[in-house]
Write a protein that holds these residues in place. Structure first.
Motif, PDB file in Angstrom:
ATOM      1  N   TYR A  86       1.117  -1.478  -0.208  1.00 40.95           N
ATOM      2  CA  TYR A  86       0.343   0.201   0.091  1.00 40.95           C
ATOM      3  C   TYR A  86       1.119   1.375   0.153  1.00 40.95           C
ATOM      4  O   TYR A  86       0.790   2.257  -0.935  1.00 40.95           O
ATOM      5  N   GLY A  87       2.086   1.101   0.876  1.00 38.30           N
ATOM      6  CA  GLY A  87       2.672   1.997   0.954  1.00 38.30           C
ATOM      7  C   GLY A  87       3.526   2.993  -0.436  1.00 38.30           C
ATOM      8  O   GLY A  87       3.023   4.467  -0.663  1.00 38.30           O
ATOM      9  N   THR A  88       4.134   2.015  -0.576  1.00 42.00           N
ATOM     10  CA  THR A  88       4.513   2.139  -2.197  1.00 42.00           C
ATOM     11  C   THR A  88       4.352   2.703  -3.275  1.00 42.00           C
ATOM     12  O   THR A  88       4.064   3.626  -3.606  1.00 42.00           O
ATOM     13  N   SER A  89       2.999   1.631  -3.923  1.00 39.00           N
ATOM     14  CA  SER A  89       1.793   2.075  -4.084  1.00 39.00           C
ATOM     15  C   SER A  89       1.623   3.522  -4.267  1.00 39.00           C
ATOM     16  O   SER A  89       1.554   4.597  -5.184  1.00 39.00           O
ATOM     17  N   LEU A  90       1.059   4.114  -3.481  1.00 38.82           N
ATOM     18  CA  LEU A  90       0.642   5.405  -2.434  1.00 38.82           C
ATOM     19  C   LEU A  90       1.770   6.420  -3.012  1.00 38.82           C
ATOM     20  O   LEU A  90       1.395   7.304  -3.213  1.00 38.82           O
ATOM     21  N   ARG A  91       2.945   6.182  -2.254  1.00 37.64           N
ATOM     22  CA  ARG A  91       3.631   6.814  -2.459  1.00 37.64           C
ATOM     23  C   ARG A  91       3.942   7.154  -4.719  1.00 37.64           C
ATOM     24  O   ARG A  91       3.768   8.837  -4.665  1.00 37.64           O
ATOM     25  N   THR A  92       4.106   5.810  -5.307  1.00 38.39           N
ATOM     26  CA  THR A  92       4.446   6.054  -6.799  1.00 38.39           C
ATOM     27  C   THR A  92       3.048   6.814  -7.282  1.00 38.39           C
ATOM     28  O   THR A  92       3.399   8.003  -7.691  1.00 38.39           O
ATOM     29  N   ALA A  99      -2.630   9.445  -8.291  1.00 39.89           N
ATOM     30  CA  ALA A  99      -3.711   9.147  -7.140  1.00 39.89           C
ATOM     31  C   ALA A  99      -4.355  10.056  -6.667  1.00 39.89           C
ATOM     32  O   ALA A  99      -5.800   9.950  -7.530  1.00 39.89           O
ATOM     33  N   ALA A 100      -5.591   9.022  -5.447  1.00 39.69           N
ATOM     34  CA  ALA A 100      -6.998   8.969  -5.515  1.00 39.69           C
ATOM     35  C   ALA A 100      -7.401  10.281  -5.343  1.00 39.69           C
ATOM     36  O   ALA A 100      -6.236  10.588  -4.757  1.00 39.69           O
ATOM     37  N   ASP A 101      -8.282  11.315  -5.439  1.00 40.34           N
ATOM     38  CA  ASP A 101      -8.830  11.938  -4.803  1.00 40.34           C
ATOM     39  C   ASP A 101      -8.793  11.999  -3.883  1.00 40.34           C
ATOM     40  O   ASP A 101      -8.096  12.632  -2.188  1.00 40.34           O
ATOM     41  N   LEU A 102      -8.970  10.942  -1.935  1.00 38.45           N
ATOM     42  CA  LEU A 102      -9.144  11.158  -1.202  1.00 38.45           C
ATOM     43  C   LEU A 102      -7.968   9.468  -0.725  1.00 38.45           C
ATOM     44  O   LEU A 102      -8.786   8.531  -1.491  1.00 38.45           O
ATOM     45  N   MET A 103      -7.658   9.685   0.613  1.00 32.32           N
ATOM     46  CA  MET A 103      -6.996   8.539   0.785  1.00 32.32           C
ATOM     47  C   MET A 103      -6.337   7.772   2.237  1.00 32.32           C
ATOM     48  O   MET A 103      -6.830   8.881   2.753  1.00 32.32           O
ATOM     49  N   VAL A 104      -6.203   7.355   2.108  1.00 29.37           N
ATOM     50  CA  VAL A 104      -6.186   6.614   4.098  1.00 29.37           C
ATOM     51  C   VAL A 104      -4.584   6.488   4.176  1.00 29.37           C
ATOM     52  O   VAL A 104      -3.935   5.731   3.124  1.00 29.37           O
ATOM     53  N   VAL A 105      -3.726   6.784   5.157  1.00 26.56           N
ATOM     54  CA  VAL A 105      -2.741   7.997   5.537  1.00 26.56           C
ATOM     55  C   VAL A 105      -2.184   7.080   6.388  1.00 26.56           C
ATOM     56  O   VAL A 105      -3.281   7.042   7.663  1.00 26.56           O
ATOM     57  N   ALA A 106      -1.398   7.119   7.263  1.00 28.17           N
ATOM     58  CA  ALA A 106      -0.429   6.744   8.827  1.00 28.17           C
ATOM     59  C   ALA A 106      -0.500   8.272   9.628  1.00 28.17           C
ATOM     60  O   ALA A 106       0.098   8.811   8.606  1.00 28.17           O
ATOM     61  N   PRO A 107      -0.646   8.071  10.618  1.00 29.01           N
ATOM     62  CA  PRO A 107       0.074   9.584  11.273  1.00 29.01           C
ATOM     63  C   PRO A 107       1.725   9.455  11.340  1.00 29.01           C
ATOM     64  O   PRO A 107       1.563   8.676  11.338  1.00 29.01           O
ATOM     65  N   GLY A 108       2.089  10.334  11.370  1.00 27.89           N
ATOM     66  CA  GLY A 108       3.034  10.678  12.389  1.00 27.89           C
ATOM     67  C   GLY A 108       4.317  10.501  10.748  1.00 27.89           C
ATOM     68  O   GLY A 108       3.555  11.224   9.150  1.00 27.89           O
ATOM     69  N   ARG A 109       5.591  10.732  10.776  1.00 23.88           N
ATOM     70  CA  ARG A 109       6.498   9.808  10.086  1.00 23.88           C
ATOM     71  C   ARG A 109       7.315   8.557   9.730  1.00 23.88           C
ATOM     72  O   ARG A 109       7.874   8.683   8.918  1.00 23.88           O
ATOM     73  N   GLY A 110       6.927   7.714  10.503  1.00 25.85           N
ATOM     74  CA  GLY A 110       7.258   6.593  11.171  1.00 25.85           C
ATOM     75  C   GLY A 110       7.085   5.595   9.772  1.00 25.85           C
ATOM     76  O   GLY A 110       7.705   4.206  10.020  1.00 25.85           O
TER      77      GLY A 110
END
Lengths: 433, 306
Positions: A86-92, A99-110
């Motif tokens: 998920y992370g790799t695809s989202l960043r790419t 990318a989609a208009d709305l997306m799920v992300v993780a809080p912070g930077r870890g």
């Protein structure tokens, strides 16, 4: 024109036309991808929504999108991606502008799909005041950048240890009060052909989650701002008594037979099978996983517990909004507005409560009065009393820190390396970026 | 007196016949231009672009700084990456030697005489056409703690020999090598079979009449005759071994504790999982250089000197 010249011209035209047609089809494909999803039904503007999923059953996000569409008539183009990529695809996709208009992300930077690095890169849209109002003060640092909110949390995910109470009763075992009682229980269970913990030793994230669960009572209960102190250079993993105890406890559990046979090579199936069959009494997994396993294994009763503290220590849990939603800065203005309207709809207490119920998690605020899922009854007092810390790696400076911790402990369980070098490597990863 | 070449007339004028267009034309060099352009763009320009990032601190999103050779210095200073380099070389040379030894042995055994040789060739070649990931997942099941190997050991009453094969630091790398060799030996066998088909049986028969034994005929007649096959199989296996990725990711994910990490898996992890795009690009550039050097050495070692 001669016949020969006309032949050459025809061949040349074909030579140019074929690649041109290919290029046009490719650009047509990319144009449709850039459109940003469904235009919606009637005059209502729709939007696309990207989220991770780990099972083939309907994701809570999918159910949420359907509910919104049914209620408002706004079409949502729900796009799901496997959890592990998920992370790799989202960043790419964000970098590529599709990318989609709305997306799920993780809080912070870890993590690799963490919100703050994406916001710093200008890839996310600041959210409205309605979204900002949903963020509890404790989590502002994980979701805000330069005074602007870039992600709206949906709920709180308690992380401790998933306890199979049915199998425990069958084995005549009680949840251990502290580490000493836990090690003693491990020996009893080994004699009965069972294990205390089902561990996916071949999956570093599961080993890392175990370390973080242990750190709740051993590190963050005493020093809630430990991560900030580490960032300021006042403490370190290698020198910290709490983190040393975390690693020492894992080594004792490994030697004391707390994990199932062959745990070092076990995958996630070892957890689901161990809990479902009752051959293991517990596993390290986020709270939502307990709901998922109970839904799929009849007669299994699971509950979430705080991992036993060291002798004389305090019960402490990890709980934080592990997922949040962000808007793509490169989306069209109309789709951004549609996505923001959706977030404001989700922020309404009745809709937030409904989603929490679908997902089987804990509401982002007002835990005291909330009706929690049965598996959280055992940690309701901890949640209501504020005896919990956010998942530590949300505040760590880069994904390599968690990777080094997970990988190092995985090696330790398999008999490679030592405690000091594991923690030193984690410090190095922290300082290297 | 000035000499007159046959193409010149007595007056020294050029009487070379005009080049005539052939009746049947098979093609023109410029027909290949689109393909050449695509190869240049997709392979060389993209690779050069990627190589540029090796000198930056780009994370995969946002802006970046040019940091010179800093990424390469970090690679050299990192003991984990040196461990990955050792693992890569172990797998590459183990793969090179074992596939060639087994492939040649099978090719010799199935070259002539044996009646069931066609069926056996198919059976041995079959794993080559399967996806490396699919093969690796099957082997992962075989190596699992509750898998067939440990069950067989249990059946023999040797529970003390049971172990998590892919999670033992000393065994995991060997397990990966076994899977790689098992899947690819069939390909090497086919390359050697093609080479052996060019060795005339008469020469071997003449050698036998002259009193040469089996080993003598193999060493002095067969092996020199299939030098081209040795060069092809050697280079292919070395390059494939140096860039091993699928099998490691599927079997061990680089674990336990990095015991089976290779340069290729590190490139993937650093670039995509840990968002260190610049560092990953530097690692990829280093891996490319290593492959080029070893391929050149391999070519030099196996080239025909006759």
């Amino acid at each position: 024109m001669t016949k020969q010249n006309s032949g050459i011209r025809r061949r040349l035209s074909a030579l140019v036309a074929v690649p041109l047609a290919g290029a046009l089809s490719l650009s047509a494909c990319s144009t449709s991808g850039d459109a940003g999803g469904d235009s919606g039904s009637g005059d209502k503007q729709g939007f696309s929504f990207l989220f991770p999923t780990s099972t083939t059953t309907e994701s809570p996000y999918e159910a949420l999108a359907k509910k919104y569409t049914a209620e408002t008539g706004v079409a949502i183009d729900a796009r799901k991606l496997p959890n592990d990529s998920y992370g790799t695809s989202l960043r790419t996709q964000l970098q590529g502008g599709n990318a989609a208009d709305l997306m799920v992300v993780a809080p912070g930077r870890g993590q690799d799909y963490a919100v703050l690095p994406l916001a710093e890169a200008g890839l996310l849209e600041p959210l409205s005041a309605g979204s900002t109002a949903v963020v509890p003060d404790a989590y502002k640092a994980l979701l805000e950048q330069d005074g602007k909110t870039y992600a709206q949390p949906t709920d709180i995910v308690p992380v401790g240890i998933v306890w199979n109470s049915g199998a425990a009763t069958e084995a005549g075992a009680q949840f251990p009060a502290d580490a000493t009682a836990m090690l003693s229980l491990c020996q009893d269970l080994t004699g009965k052909g069972k294990s205390l913990v089902a561990l996916a030793g071949s999956a570093p994230p599961n080993v890392g989650l175990m370390a973080m669960s242990l750190s709740a009572s051993r590190v963050y209960a005493q020093t809630p701002d430990w991560n900030q102190q580490r960032a300021d250079g006042k403490v370190s993993f290698a020198q910290d008594a709490g983190w040393k105890d975390v690693v020492a406890t894992i080594e004792q559990m490994n030697k004391g037979g707390c994990f199932q046979k062959g745990a070092a090579g076990g995958g996630f199936d070892a957890i689901t099978q161990g809990l479902a069959r009752g051959t293991s009494l517990s596993a390290f997994a986020p709270g939502g996983s307990a709901t998922e396993i109970m839904n799929n294994a009849e007669g299994v009763t699971l509950e979430i517990r705080a991992f036993p503290p060291a002798a004389g220590g305090k019960q402490y849990l990890l709980a934080s909004p592990n997922y949040a939603m962000s808007i793509n800065a490169k989306a069209d203005a109309e789709q951004k507005k549609a996505a923001q309207t959706f977030l404001e709809w989700l922020a309404k207490p009745e809709n937030a409560a409904e989603f929490t119920k679908i997902e089987g998690q804990v509401p982002i605020s007002g835990v005291e009065g909330a009706e929690l899922a049965p598996q959280y009854a055992t940690v309701k007092d901890l949640l209501a009393g504020g005896d919990y810390a956010p998942l530590p790696n949300l505040s760590w400076p880069n994904p390599s820190v968690y990777d080094q911790l997970s990988k190092g402990l995985q090696g330790l369980i398999a008999g490679r390396g030592d405690a000091a070098s594991v923690l030193a490597a984690v410090d190095k990863a922290w300082d290297s970026k | 007196m000035r000499e007159v070449s046959p193409e010149q007339g007595a007056g020294g004028g050029d009487i070379r016949p005009r080049r005539v267009r052939p009746l049947i034309s098979y093609g023109h060099w410029w027909w290949a231009l689109p393909a050449v352009l695509m190869v240049v763009l997709v392979h060389y320009v993209a690779t050069a672009g990627g190589a540029f990032y090796a000198f930056t601190n780009w994370t995969g999103v946002g802006a970046f700084d040019f940091i010179g050779l800093e990424n390469f210095r970090k690679i050299i200073d990192d003991p984990t990456l040196l461990g990955s380099l050792k693992n890569t070389l172990f797998l590459a040379f183990g793969f090179l030697v074992l596939t060639n030894v087994f492939g040649l042995m099978l090719a010799l055994a199935l070259n002539r005489t044996l009646k069931s040789r066609y069926l056996l060739r198919v059976l041995i070649f079959m794993p080559v056409v399967l996806s490396p990931l699919a093969v690796s997942y099957i082997w992962k099941f075989i190596f699992d703690f509750n898998g067939p190997i440990n069950q067989f050991l249990g059946w023999l009453g040797r529970e003390d020999w049971q172990r998590p094969w892919l999670a033992e630091p000393g065994l995991a790398l060997w397990a990966v090598l076994i899977v790689m060799v098992w899947q690819t030996t069939g390909l090497v066998m086919v390359i050697y079979l093609a080479g052996l088909a060019t060795v005339p049986p008469e020469i071997e028969e003449a050698g036998a009449l002259d009193g040469a034994g089996t080993w003598g005929r193999f060493w002095h007649i067969t092996l020199p005759s299939i030098r081209a096959s040795t060069a092809i199989a050697g280079t292919l296996m070395l390059v494939q071994g140096l860039r091993v990725f699928d099998q490691v990711m599927a079997l061990t994910g680089g674990g336990p504790g990095g015991a089976t990490e290779t340069l290729a898996t590190q490139v993937y992890k650093e670039t995509f999982a840990l968002s260190n795009f610049g560092f990953g690009a530097a690692l990829a550039l280093m891996l490319t250089a290593i492959i080029l050097v070893f391929s050149a050495l391999q070519q030099a070692a196996t080239r025909d000197r006759t």
